[in-house]
Design a protein around this motif. Structure first.
Motif, PDB file in Angstrom:
ATOM      1  N   HIS A  67       0.839  -1.207   0.000  1.00 16.80           N
ATOM      2  CA  HIS A  67       0.000   0.000   0.000  1.00 16.80           C
ATOM      3  C   HIS A  67       0.871   1.254   0.000  1.00 16.80           C
ATOM      4  O   HIS A  67       0.623   2.196  -0.751  1.00 16.80           O
ATOM      5  CB  HIS A  67      -0.927  -0.016   1.217  1.00 16.80           C
ATOM      6  N   GLU A  71       1.359   4.215  -3.071  1.00 17.09           N
ATOM      7  CA  GLU A  71       1.309   5.667  -2.919  1.00 17.09           C
ATOM      8  C   GLU A  71       2.624   6.315  -3.331  1.00 17.09           C
ATOM      9  O   GLU A  71       2.640   7.284  -4.099  1.00 17.09           O
ATOM     10  CB  GLU A  71       0.958   6.012  -1.460  1.00 17.09           C
ATOM     11  N   GLU A 150      -4.894  11.595   3.714  1.00 18.87           N
ATOM     12  CA  GLU A 150      -4.934  10.979   2.383  1.00 18.87           C
ATOM     13  C   GLU A 150      -6.366  10.941   1.853  1.00 18.87           C
ATOM     14  O   GLU A 150      -6.620  11.245   0.685  1.00 18.87           O
ATOM     15  CB  GLU A 150      -4.330   9.577   2.443  1.00 18.87           C
ATOM     16  N   PHE A 155      -6.534  11.820  -2.005  1.00 20.48           N
ATOM     17  CA  PHE A 155      -7.331  10.994  -2.917  1.00 20.48           C
ATOM     18  C   PHE A 155      -8.386  11.829  -3.662  1.00 20.48           C
ATOM     19  O   PHE A 155      -8.561  11.646  -4.881  1.00 20.48           O
ATOM     20  CB  PHE A 155      -7.998   9.824  -2.173  1.00 20.48           C
TER      21      PHE A 155
END
Ligand SMILES: [Fe+2]
Ligand SMILES: [Fe+2]
Length: 190
Positions: A67, A71, A150, A155
């Motif tokens: 993960h 990113e 985030e 996002f």
């Protein structure tokens, strides 16, 4: 203390949705670490707690780093490459988020070592349990803000500014990282 992995509703076609799903798993497994540390004083773990602890350790060792790589290696570089002056504050925020990934990884490495010793020897010394709890507290302070930033800043910005082809590339890279076909719904756990 049942451990729920959670329904995986997003697919690689919605990579930002998948990244959000990942956050729910991080929160769940962090909750497992918190529960195990909070309810045990270093003696043998019940079979249920031992299974849950091992699942959480495995998650943070094997899956969560993917993960962070999604990113750092794909999403953030895509956003940086857009060269949008109005996103300057967000770009600075992404650098902070990357530093937090580093800090979390150090905590997880130590938790992994302590937790696996607990599992293999059936006990953990009092100072080591205290250290385990301290490390979980550090993560309890780090992750909620990190995840909120985030999900509330990075996002939504990515959803708004990345082209469809950029999003598809992100999804493809995430699929590759997990050895999964891009077309399939995700069955992984990171
Ligand atoms: Fe992150
Ligand atoms: Fe994240």
């Amino acid at each position: 203390m049942p451990v729920t992995i959670g329904a995986k509703e997003s697919t690689f076609a919605d990579p930002l949705g998948l990244l959000t799903d990942c956050h729910r798993r991080i929160e769940r497994f962090l909750g497992v670490l918190r529960t195990v540390a909070g309810q045990n004083s270093g003696g043998p773990l019940s079979p249920e707690h031992a299974r849950a602890l091992e699942a959480a350790l495995n998650y943070f060792r094997d899956a969560a780093p993917k993960h962070h790589a999604d990113e750092e290696q794909d999403l953030f570089p895509q956003l940086r490459a857009l060269d949008r002056p109005e996103a300057e504050a967000l770009l600075r925020r992404m650098a902070q988020l990357e530093e937090q990934h580093r800090a979390a990884a150090l905590c997880h490495a130590e938790i992994d070592s302590l937790g696996r010793r607990w599992l293999s020897t059936n006990r953990l010394s009092e100072p080591d349990v205290a250290r385990f709890k301290d490390l979980v507290s550090i993560l309890d302070n780090l992750y909620p803000t990190h995840i909120a930033q985030e999900e509330s800043e990075v996002f939504p910005f990515a959803r708004a500014v990345l082209s469809e082809s950029a999003k598809q590339m992100l999804g493809r890279r995430m699929a590759e990282r997990r050895g999964a076909p891009f077309e399939a719904a995700w069955r992984g756990e990171s």
